[in-house]
Structure formats: structure tokens, C-alpha cells
Motif scaffolding. Structure first.
Motif, PDB file in Angstrom:
ATOM      1  N   ILE D  29      12.609   5.330  10.074  1.00  0.00           N
ATOM      2  CA  ILE D  29      12.986   5.827   8.759  1.00  0.00           C
ATOM      3  C   ILE D  29      11.717   6.261   8.061  1.00  0.00           C
ATOM      4  O   ILE D  29      10.771   5.478   7.957  1.00  0.00           O
ATOM      5  N   GLU D  30      11.706   7.506   7.623  1.00  0.00           N
ATOM      6  CA  GLU D  30      10.522   7.927   6.881  1.00  0.00           C
ATOM      7  C   GLU D  30      10.736   7.623   5.412  1.00  0.00           C
ATOM      8  O   GLU D  30      11.603   8.208   4.770  1.00  0.00           O
ATOM      9  N   PRO D  31       9.978   6.699   4.870  1.00  0.00           N
ATOM     10  CA  PRO D  31      10.200   6.333   3.473  1.00  0.00           C
ATOM     11  C   PRO D  31       9.853   7.490   2.549  1.00  0.00           C
ATOM     12  O   PRO D  31       9.053   8.358   2.894  1.00  0.00           O
ATOM     13  N   ALA D  32      10.476   7.467   1.391  1.00  0.00           N
ATOM     14  CA  ALA D  32      10.197   8.512   0.411  1.00  0.00           C
ATOM     15  C   ALA D  32       8.764   8.404  -0.061  1.00  0.00           C
ATOM     16  O   ALA D  32       8.176   7.324  -0.082  1.00  0.00           O
ATOM     17  N   GLN D  33       8.191   9.544  -0.412  1.00  0.00           N
ATOM     18  CA  GLN D  33       6.866   9.522  -1.033  1.00  0.00           C
ATOM     19  C   GLN D  33       6.990   8.777  -2.357  1.00  0.00           C
ATOM     20  O   GLN D  33       8.065   8.728  -2.934  1.00  0.00           O
ATOM     21  N   PRO D  34       5.899   8.176  -2.801  1.00  0.00           N
ATOM     22  CA  PRO D  34       5.980   7.465  -4.074  1.00  0.00           C
ATOM     23  C   PRO D  34       6.465   8.409  -5.171  1.00  0.00           C
ATOM     24  O   PRO D  34       6.134   9.593  -5.153  1.00  0.00           O
ATOM     25  N   PRO D  35       7.262   7.889  -6.076  1.00  0.00           N
ATOM     26  CA  PRO D  35       7.771   8.757  -7.133  1.00  0.00           C
ATOM     27  C   PRO D  35       6.625   9.269  -7.984  1.00  0.00           C
ATOM     28  O   PRO D  35       5.573   8.630  -8.073  1.00  0.00           O
ATOM     29  N   LYS D  36       6.839  10.422  -8.584  1.00  0.00           N
ATOM     30  CA  LYS D  36       5.860  10.889  -9.563  1.00  0.00           C
ATOM     31  C   LYS D  36       5.781   9.827 -10.641  1.00  0.00           C
ATOM     32  O   LYS D  36       6.747   9.114 -10.897  1.00  0.00           O
TER      33      LYS D  36
END
Lengths: 256, 40, 598, 269
Positions: D29-36
Motif C-alpha cells: 500500500i502506498e501511503p498518501a503523501q503528508p497532507p499540506k
């Protein structure tokens, strides 16, 4: 007649394998996923190895046929056959594992992705960590009113949700068959019973498009209900979901 | 093996330890402000 | 050994020099922010960093570097903290039984750990250096809050070294009567200092997960104790303390296994077999309560932040727990296998062979439940056949209550394996053997029933509060059954006859590989769990207070994490083998003919 | 040696199995990039709301009206936006701005870039402004807040609003509602938090709008000082104007803080 140890081990493995298939696929009518079965068998094989080799005599008996096959001059023919067949089988196995198929790739969805700390719904920012169902308190304070609220939630559910999630809340509504991922089964002990009410509020209000990336593929058909329902209606539906299924929302306070 | 020397203490221990475990369950759950048997 | 000491001092002085330098820098920073913000008391809010605030050094990936270095430091530290604990216990046993073998074994353990000690210091220095180099702002912020505890940490490190050296070099000097008592007291002191060191270091890392003593902007209240005594401090302390002992045992077990495999004489083989057995015994004893400490920690993380909790158990990291399940299963299985193989040392063990397969069936069965993932990987066909991503029968096995029940069973049956092993060479002579056995069987039966009752009833028919609460009597049941049966056993086998002499050294090499498997799995597991514990903060240096804005702030995929952990494990194992080799070299002598003038 | 190699091979095999399983046995699972970074909810904000936010900051958190009022301590800003083009070509202008927006932002953080005639620090011939840098010190506006104020000034000054609503500003630290704040522990802290230094010369601050307080204890007694805080207009020191000091400090401070301040000021001799 005593069955040779090696054969015993192989028979046990085959027996367990067929046992899994028999129990799950035939008796219980719920196929055992091949990914799970493969790992199960790996550990069963480890267990069989352990039981058959923890003492010296047994080990010797176990490996004797293999040793004989490799070393004894009289077994030359069988040896040569085995030495050809085994690599061919291994090669074939690898080939069929790797050959591209026309099936869609295996999908893995994280069914309960981690919620954000705060979300934006109904034009305001809501802190999910502190969010509580405003009607939950009536359960004790005013059971009559609570009943009314649950009934309200039931109405909202029947008008909006049951088409997919089913009139028994089991995820088998009239349209469920057309959806992938299939609608959630609220009766399952692994769904709403594991979650806090704020989590449900988040999922209902922001729907499929509100899912974080880790819950991809992003094809959940759940509508963004904040566009159709009022905040009060969502909280009532949540009351109804727990009330009908007889589950309790996850909480850390002792309310028993 | 399952002569009298075995069966009597087995049953006795079964009853006693079963009761003790049940008591312990109730005590531990009560200590956490809950009852062993669920009251919604 | 002189070389060793030198290196050691160098490591420590590096730590101190760099540390003190930065403490001063931290103070200066504190003063600076005070005047800048006009806030008196000297504490500013946590800095809001930009990617450019993170120094890029020679194209090195800062996160992976610090990750590996921190992990190596932790492994060595865990080993070095744990060994004195059981050296102390073994020395005490030796004093009580007046069996010199125990004393010799304790000495050999501490000899292994003393080289590891200097490596710990070096790794600690390297870690500090990397922090300062790659994450200067984070370090500065932390050192303002923890300046006092960092200073005492440095002082304690000196004390630790001093006590360790006296303890080790004075081993043969402090022998007999009163002197032995002095030596044992030194051992206790060594452990007290070591544990305090660990507690201090734990406070820094738990502060990053559950910050306390600071306001939402990160302005420190000045109350250092509040910052140390943060929400997750004690859960981590307990978990680490137990895990360190199990880990130390497994590494020493690997040492003994290595020596056993390379030993030439039968006597040497017997010695290292015995040593491996004892190390494994310690590892198993600490392994049994470890899952409970883990649950406690996870529950506390959940209680602190639902977001961290779900990231941990249900979201991103859920699959890492499947890997963890595989590893813990491996630990239990290899520990059991070692015990079963060890029964070959006794001539009387044949009586129990027939039960082994039932233990194995329960262990494997429980392990399969323990391993069943919450989210199943399904092919499209299976998805269609099941009518959805939920499996009616496997699904319920994926959640906590099933796993709690499974792990309790695994622990109970590992204890049973151990009891069989203990009985293998003995024949009880007391008159109430039958009754005793009956009581034990009854105890196990009711215990297992109780565990099932609690797991099934509270796990599937009540709400979460009950689920969590019910795991406590489950654990207590397991512990009571184990303790009670061991007590009954000890009375039953009082004045027992030996079935025959114990043949130490009469074990197959396979069993020694089981010890290796234990050590390697343990190391890898610790690396993985360390990553999870640290990774659930995601893009925060200090949760919700100080954001990680470095280019590497993203959370990597599981494969990536596993590869880093594997690399670190291989590095660590290489260093450990080097340590083993050193301890071998230090004991050997070469007599060069005609080299020295006579 | 053979044993040693076997052990090494076994170790590598074990590690390889674990790594292999983690890479290929389970789904990646590719985790989401950190939120802005968390924002003041600027994304959904209309320009009208943004301007309103600017007005709120101008009158509140920014403490601008303390001086920019009709009492002549600082220039009125109603029409400033319209005057900027002239100022940009003024020979006394020392800044680097090229348009209205840049000029206004610059004037907040480097107030001395242009000092309106007659409003400079005494004795500097209008080259140094008495205004503090609003992005630092006790005012500490963040970029988004500064932009909001600029938008407000442009709007109220009749100029075109050129400011874009920022999307990557740090979240405004929320005021804890309803909860009483912790009392200030030291007079210095109170001075910093209450912004006394914006007008007075006291502690490390160099304000010049109000009387110098560095030796006030020698001139006034405690009763006078207490009254001066609670009711600033009761007695105005010669050379200073009425209505300059906010009359609500009595409401902002706890009784213990008032007494602490009075004791502190009385002690300055």
C-alpha cells in the motif's frame, strides 16, 4: 502395516490442505482465499517438519528414503526421473505464477482507513477526535425522545441507504450486486462495532470521495451525504444503525 | 490410569478451579466498573 | 581487553562532548527565543520548519541513515541492558546453589556484553551526531525541554561504565563470602543505573509520540517532569524492559549456539549446550508476558489518539501486523522446537513424545488464527464467490478478541512444552502423583475454557469497552494456570528420582539453528516494531506539535520499510558476530617459536 | 569455518525470507503523501470573508488601532492604498516593493522602509518608524493574516484588491474558548503578552507612544499606578494625549496580575 514417515508427513499435508478446502469451500460455502491458504499451508508444513524432526530416530526415518534416493546405486532410474521431473514442475509452477492473466489485478482496500484529525463538513471545521453524537445522551436521559430519534433515523435509512446497504443492514440491498466494493455489512462484528460514532459521521458525510489515499482504489460509490442530508439526519441514522444491529459504538468511557 | 485416584481429584479440581476462575472474572470485570455479563 | 576499554571511553567521550556542546547550544537557543518572542521563562513555540531547514549532507538520505543508526543503537542497548539483568540472576543462583558452573556462565555472558557495550556507546554517539547533523532544529527543540535529563543521562553513563568495569574486571577478585556479596550488590547497582538510563531515553521518544508539558503551539511550560512522565512513557517502559530481557536471552542463545556448532570437544559442546539452554529459558520466560505488554502499549496508544490507533491497527500499518504475526509465530515455534529437541538429552523423555504432536496442533492452530489478516487479499473470483470483501468465518478471526484468545493458548501450550521438558528426566516419588496430574489437567481445562469464554462472549457479543476489559482476566487466567501448575510440579517432583543422567550436548545441530532463528527473528521483529511505533506519527517529529517538513517526511511502503529493517539486521548481525569472534580471540594465545629473545 | 559460513547463510536466508514476504507476500500500500500543512480554512474562503478576516485582525489581534486611530499617533490608513503609487517613486522610499501589495506587506514587517512625514521616531528626522514588526514580537501575525490585513486595506482604501488568498498558511492558533487562561507568572511575561511595550518604554521594550515607565516607581505611588491601569484617562501625564491607552486592561487582567504589575512598576526607580 506401518506407513513410512515421509509418506506420513506428505499425507498429513495433503489431508490438511483438502480439509481446508472441504470445510470452507464445500461445508461452509465460503471459499478460503488462496493468499490465506498459501500462508496457512506454509505454517502447517513448518509444524509438520517440527513434529517429525524433533527427535533423532524419527528424523533419520524421515530422511532415509530421500537419502536412499540420492545415494543408492540401485535407484538410478528413479533418481534420474525425479531429478528431471522436480525441476520441470518447479519451472512450470513458476511459469504459471508469473504468466500475465486477463484478470483484473488483485485489489486491496483498507476498509477502515485512519480518519483525519479534523474534517470540513457543512461549511465548518469539525474536530473528529472530540466529536460526539449529540443525541446519544438521550438514550439514558430521555428514552422516549431517543426512540423517536431512532425512528427518525430509520426513516432516513429506508429512504436513502437501504437500496445498497439492505433493509436488514447486511449490505445486501437491491443494488448491492452492481457495486464493487460491495456495500458495508453493518451486522458484521468487524464493522461499526469497531468504530466510534465520529468515524461513522465522517464516512457518511464525506462518502467515497472523502476517502484518504490509503483506502484506494477510489471507487467506493458511497455518495457525499452532506449534500443531501442534514447534520441531524446523519446523527439519527447513526443511532439507528447501532440500535438495529444491537451493537455498541466504540468508546473508552464505561457506559455499561 | 483413570482409576479412583485420578477421577475424584480431577472432578474436584475441575469444579473448584472453574468456580475460582469465574469468581476472578467477575472480580476483575467489577474492578473495571463492568459486570461479567453484559448489560447494555 | 585494553583495546576494548579504550574504544569504549572514546565512544563515551564522543557522546558527552557532542551532547554537552548541544546542551549549551540548546540553552543559548532558549535565551534567543525568549528575547525574540518577548516571552519570559525562555521557551518559544516549536519551530515551523521548511524543507530548506533540513541540511542535505553529501546526498545521503537522512531519514534512512538516522533510522538505521538509531535501530543499531537500540539493539545493542537492549542487549547491553538485558545481559546484566540475567547475569545478576544467574550469579545469585550460583551463590545459592554453590554451583560454580553458574558463576562461570555469568562471567562469560558479561564478557560478551562488554564489547557490545562499547559498540552501544559508539552507536549512541553516532546517533547523536546524525541527529545534530540532519535534524538540528528538532534536536535543539528537544534539548531545550530535556536539557536536565540529558545532562543526568550523560552523568549516569559515566556511572554505568564505572560500575560495569568494576563488576567485570573485579569478577575474580571479588570472590567468596563477603566479597561475593559486594560483587552481587555491584550487579544490582549496575542494573539500577542501566534501567534509569533506559527510562530517561524512553521519555524522549515517548514525548515525540505523546507530548506533554507543552501547549498546543509547543511552548514548554518549564515542567520537565511533566514532559518526561508523558502518556506513553510507562507503557513503553514496561514493554521495553520485558522485551530487552527476551532479546538479550536470544542473542546470548545465539552465541552459545555458535560456540556449540564450532566446538571440538564433547565437554565444550556440553558446556555450550547448557549455556544455550539457560539463555533460551530466559528468553522464553520473558517472551511469555511480552504480548500482554504489547497489547497494553497498543491500547494506550489508541486511548491517546484514535488517529494513531487506527493508523496502527486498522489503516496503513495493519499489514505490518501480519508480518509481525508471522515473526512472533516464528519465535514461539522455534522456542518450542528447541525445547522438544532438548528432550533428547534425557533418556526418560520418550514417555512424553506422544504428546508433542498435540501441542504442535494447538500451537499451529492458534498461530493460524493469530495470523489471519483483518483485510483479506482476494482475487476477483473469490470476491464474487464471497459476495463482498467480508469473509463470514475468517473475518471474525481477524479482530482482536480472536487473536487475544489465540495468543493466550500459544503461551499456555509453550508453558506445557516447558513442563514436559522439565519432567522429562524425572520420576516422581510422592504418593499423590495421580491426583497431582489430575489437578493439573483440570486446571488447564478450566483455564482454556475460561479463555475461550472470555474471548468469544466478550469479543463478539458485547461492546468494545468489554472487549478490552475482558482481555485482562484472560491474561490473568493464563498466568494463574502457569504459576499454579509450576508450583504443583515443584512439590510433586520434590525428592524425585532421575530417569538417567542428563546428556548435555546430545542435541542435534538443528536445535542450534532454532536458536539462531530465534535471535534473527527477534532482531528483525524489534526493527519492524520500532519502525511501526515511530512511523505512526507519520509526518510529525512531535505529534501535532512539530511537523516534519523534510523531503523524506512521507511514510514509506511496507516493502521499503522491510528492506531497511533487513539491511539494519544484517549490519547488526555482522557486528554481533564480530563481537562473538572478539570474545573468542581474547581467550586464545599463540606461542610464536623463536620470536622473542630468550 | 564451514559452520561459520552455514550460520551466515542461515541468517541471510532468514532475513531474506522475512524481507521477501514483506515485499511480495503482502500487498504494497502506498501511503498518501503528508497532507499540506493545516490551514485556516482558506480554501473555502471567499474574498469578502478574507477581507472581513483582515478587518478583524486589524481591529483585534493586530493591535493596529492602538496607534492608527484618529488621535494622530500614526497615520490613518483609510486611503493609504491609493497613495502607494506616489510613495513608491518618493525619493525617501528605501524599500524594494514594486506594487501596492508588496509595499503594504513590506510596511508591516519593515516599517522603516517609508516613514510618513511627521510620524517617525523622535530625533531620527522621520527615517525610523516607531512601529514594531507585526510578524514578530507579541503581535506575531502569520503570512496569511498579514495578507488578510493587506486585502482589507486595499479594499477599504478603494484600491483594487490584488491579494490572492493564500492556500498554504499555517493554521491560526485557535483561541481556547471559554477556558480561563493561565495567569502570567512574571511582570515581564504580562508586559509581553499585554503588549505594553508597543507604547511604553518598559522592560526590554522601547515604545514611545506613552510615558517612559523605566523609572516610574520613583515618580508615582502604587495607588496612582493602579488607577492608571484601571482608568487610564483619570490623569494624563503632560505631553501625552487622552484616550490613547486601552481602557480595558482592568478587564483583561486577573487581580493578582494587577497587583503584580503595580508592585513591579512601583519598584522601578
Amino acid at each position: 502395516m506401518k506407513i513410512p514417515k515421509l509418506l506420513q508427513a506428505v499425507l498429513v499435508l495433503i489431508g490438511v490442505y483438502l480439509g481446508f478446502i472441504l470445510v470452507f469451500d464445500v461445508l461452509l460455502d465460503a471459499v478460503i482465499p488462496s493468499s490465506v491458504l498459501a500462508m496457512y499451508m506454509f505454517f502447517v508444513a513448518a509444524g509438520v517438519f517440527m513434529v517429525f524432526t524433533f527427535e533423532e530416530d524419527g528424523t533419520r526415518e524421515l530422511v532415509a528414503p530421500i537419502k536412499a534416493l540420492v545415494e543408492e546405486p540401485s535407484r538410478r532410474l528413479i533418481r534420474n526421473i525425479v531429478f528431471v521431473v522436480v525441476p520441470v514442475l518447479a519451472g512450470a509452477g513458476t511459469y504459471f505464477q508469473m504468466v500475465p492473466s486477463l484478470d483484473a489485478p488483485v485489489e486491496l482496500r483498507s476498509i477502515h482507513p485512519a480518519p483525519p484529525t479534523a474534517i470540513k463538513v457543512y461549511g465548518k471545521r469539525v474536530n473528529l477526535l472530540k466529536l460526539e453524537n449529540p443525541y446519544r445522551k438521550f438514550e439514558k436521559e430521555d428514552p422516549e425522545k431517543f426512540k423517536e430519534l431512532v425512528a427518525g433515523g430509520a426513516k432516513v435509512y429506508i429512504q436513502n441507504c437501504q437500496y445498497c446497504h439492505g433493509d436488514k443492514l447486511d449490505g445486501k440491498g437491491p443494488y448491492a450486486a452492481g457495486l464493487n466494493p460491495t456495500p458495508l455489512n453493518f451486522q458484521d462484528v468487524g464493522t461499526i462495532a469497531q468504530l466510534q460514532e465520529s468515524y461513522l459521521f465522517w464516512r457518511i458525510a464525506t462518502g467515497g470521495p472523502g476517502l484518504p489515499k490509503e483506502a484506494a482504489p477510489w471507487i467506493s460509490s458511497m455518495p457525499v451525504w452532506q449534500n443531501f442530508l442534514s447534520e441531524e439526519e446523519i446523527w439519527q441514522v447513526i443511532l439507528f444503525l447501532y440500535d438495529y444491529t444491537g451493537r455498541r459504538p466504540r468508546s473508552w468511557e464505561h457506559d455499561g | 490410569m483413570r482409576g479412583n485416584g485420578y477421577l475424584v481429584p480431577f472432578v474436584a479440581a475441575l469444579v473448584v478451579s472453574g468456580a475460582l476462575f469465574l469468581l476472578m472474572d467477575m472480580a476483575v470485570m467489577n474492578m473495571q466498573g463492568l459486570s461479567l455479563f453484559f448489560e447494555p | 581487553m585494553n583495546l576494548c576499554r579504550l574504544k569504549n571511553l572514546k565512544g563515551i567521550s564522543t557522546v558527552l562532548a557532542v551532547g554537552i556542546l548541544w546542551l549549551l547550544a540548546g540553552d543559548a537557543f532558549g535565551a534567543e527565543t525568549a528575547s525574540a518572542t518577548g516571552v519570559t521563562g525562555g521557551y518559544g513555540p516549536a519551530p515551523d520548519l521548511k524543507p530548506s531547514d533540513y541540511p542535505q549532507v553529501a546526498g545521503v538520505n537522512s531519514r534512512v541513515t538516522i533510522w538505521i543508526v538509531a535501530q543499531l543503537h537500540l539493539w545493542f542497548a537492549a542487549f547491553v541492558l538485558a545481559v546484566p539483568i540475567f547475569v545478576f540472576i544467574i550469579e545469585a543462583i550460583g551463590m545459592r546453589t554453590r554451583d560454580k558452573r553458574y558463576d562461570d556462565m555469568a562471567y562469560e555472558f558479561i564478557k560478551v556484553s562488554i564489547t557490545a557495550y562499547s559498540l552501544t556507546a559508539i552507536m549512541g554517539g553516532l546517533l547523536l551526531f546524525c541527529l545534530v547533523l540532519f535534524y538540528p532544529d528538532l534536536f535543539r527543540y528537544m534539548s531545550v525541554i530535556f536539557k536536565d535529563s540529558m545532562f543526568y543521562y550523560a552523568l549516569l553513563f559515566f556511572a554505568e561504565s564505572a560500575v560495569l568495569y568494576i563488576y567485570y574486571y573485579g569478577w575474580h577478585w571479588l570472590q567468596g563470602g563477603f566479597r561475593k556479596w559486594v560483587h552481587l550488590t555491584l550487579g544490582l547497582l549496575l542494573n539500577a543505573v542501566g534501567t534509569t538510563l533506559m527510562l530517561l531515553a524512553n521519555a524522549w521518544l515517548t514525548f515525540m509520540m505523546s507530548p506533554a508539558g507543552v501547549d498546543p503551539a509547543g511552548v514548554f511550560s518549564g515542567d520537565a517532569w511533566a514532559a518526561i512522565h508523558n502518556f506513553l512513557w510507562n507503557p513503553i517502559n514496561i514493554h521495553r524492559f520485558i522485551a530487552n530481557i527476551a532479546y538479550g536471552g536470544s542473542i546470548v542463545g545465539a552465541y552459545a549456539a555458535f560456540k556449540f556448532l564450532t566446538a571440538s570437544g564433547a565437554q565444550e559442546k556440553a558446556h555450550y549446550d547448557w549455556m544455550g539452554y539457560n539463555a533460551n529459558f530466559i528468553a522464553i520466560c520473558a517472551l511469555l508476558p511480552l504480548p500482554f505488554a504489547g497489547y497494553y502499549l497498543a491500547a494506550e496508544i489508541y486511548a491517546y489518539s484514535q488517529q494513531m490507533g487506527i493508523t496502527l491497527m486498522g489503516g496503513l500499518f495493519a499489514w505490518l501486523f501480519i508480518i509481525q504475526a508471522v515473526l512472533i509465530g516464528t519465535l514461539f515455534l522455534s522456542a518450542n522446537y528447541y525445547l522438544w529437541c532438548g528432550m533428547g538429552r534425557s533418556d526418560g523423555a520418550k514417555r512424553y513424545y506422544k504428546y508433542i504432536k498435540y501441542i504442535a496442533i494447538v500451537l499451529i492452530g492458534a498461530f493460524l488464527v493469530w495470523f489471519t489478516p483483518h483485510t483479506l487479499v482476494l482475487t476477483n473470483e473469490e470476491l464474487k464467490a464471497l459476495g463482498g470483501p467480508y469473509h463470514k468465518y475468517l473475518g471474525p478471526l481477524g479482530i482482536m478478541p480472536a487473536k487475544n484468545t489465540a495468543v493466550n493458548l500459544m503461551i499456555l501450550f509453550t508453558a506445557l512444552s516447558f513442563m514436559f521438558y522439565r519432567r522429562a528426566n524425572k520420576v516422581a516419588t510422592v504418593g499423590w502423583v495421580k491426583a497431582g496430574n489430575a489437578i493439573q489437567v483440570a486446571l488447564f481445562t478450566t483455564g482454556i475454557l475460561n479463555i475461550f469464554f472470555l474471548g468469544v462472549y466478550h469479543g463478539y457479543f458485547t461492546n468494545t469497552v468489554y472487549k478490552v476489559a475482558a482481555s485482562i482476566p484472560q491474561v490473568l487466567t493464563t498466568l494463574i494456570v502457569i504459576v499454579a501448575s509450576v508450583v504443583i510440579d515443584s512439590f510433586m517432583y520434590r525428592r524425585s528420582q532421575e530417569a538417567g543422567p542428563l546428556h548435555w550436548g546430545r542435541v542435534p545441530p538443528r536445535s542450534q539453528y532454532a536458536l539462531f532463528l530465534l535471535a534473527v527473528s527477534f532482531t528483525w521483529l524489534m526493527g519492524l516494531m520500532g519502525y511501526i511505533r515511530s512511523g505512526i506519527r507519520q509526518h510529525w517529529h512531535i505529534l501535532d506539535i512539530m511537523r516534519d517538513n523534510s523531503p523524506d517526511a512521507f511514510t514509506p511502503t511496507l516493502g521499503y520499510a522491510a528492506n531497511v529493517v533487513s539491511l539494519a539486521t544484517i549490519l547488526f548481525m555482522a557486528m554481533v558476530i564480530f563481537v562473538f569472534w572478539l570474545s573468542q580471540v581474547s581467550g586464545s594465545k599463540t606461542l610464536p617459536d623463536g620470536y622473542w629473545k630468550e | 569455518m564451514r559452520q561459520f559460513l552455514m550460520v551466515v547463510a542461515f541468517t541471510l536466508l532468514t532475513v531474506g525470507l522475512f524481507a521477501g514476504y514483506s515485499n511480495f507476500g503482502i500487498p504494497q500500500i502506498e501511503p498518501a503523501q503528508p497532507p499540506k500543512q493545516e490551514k485556516i480554512d482558506l480554501g473555502a474562503m471567499t474574498m469578502d470573508k478574507f477581507i472581513a478576516l483582515g478587518e478583524k485582525i486589524f481591529n483585534g489581534k493586530g493591535t493596529c488601532t492602538l496607534c492608527h486611530n484618529n488621535l494622530g499617533r500614526a497615520p490613518m490608513l483609510g486611503g493609504t492604498a491609493g497613495l502607494v503609487p506616489k510613495r513608491l517613486v518618493d525619493p525617501r522610499y528605501k524599500g524594494e516593493a514594486t506594487n501596492v501589495e508588496e509595499y503594504l506587506i513590506e510596511s508591516f514587517v519593515k516599517p522603516s522602509a517609508f516613514v510618513v512625514a511627521g510620524f517617525g521616531k523622535k530625533g531620527t528626522n522621520d527615517t525610523v518608524s516607531p512601529m514594531p514588526d507585526v510578524s514578530a514580537g507579541s503581535i506575531r501575525l502569520n503570512d496569511a493574516e498579514i495578507k488578510a490585513v493587506v486585502a482589507y486595506l486595499q479594499d477599504s482604501g478603494g484600491a483594487e484588491v490584488t491579494v490572492k488568498i493564500p492556500t498554504d498558511a499555517p493554521e491560526q492558533t485557535e483561541q481556547t474558548e471559554g477556558e480561563p487562561r493561565a495567569p502570567f507568572e512574571t511582570p515581564e511575561q504580562a508586559i509581553a503578552e499585554l503588549g505594553c511595550g508597543a507604547c511604553h518604554k518598559v522592560a526590554t521594550e522601547e515604545g514611545e507612544v506613552g510615558p517612559d515607565l523605566t523609572k516610574i516607581g520613583g515618580l508615582r505611588d502604587k495607588a496612582y499606578l493602579r488607577q492608571a491601569i484601571l482608568d487610564p484617562n483619570a490623569d494624563i501625564t503632560e505631553g501625552f494625549e487622552k484616550d490613547q491607552m486601552p481602557p480595558d486592561y482592568g478587564a483583561q487582567m486577573y487581580a493578582q496580575e494587577l497587583e503584580m504589575m503595580v508592585d513591579y512598576l512601583a519598584g522601578l526607580k
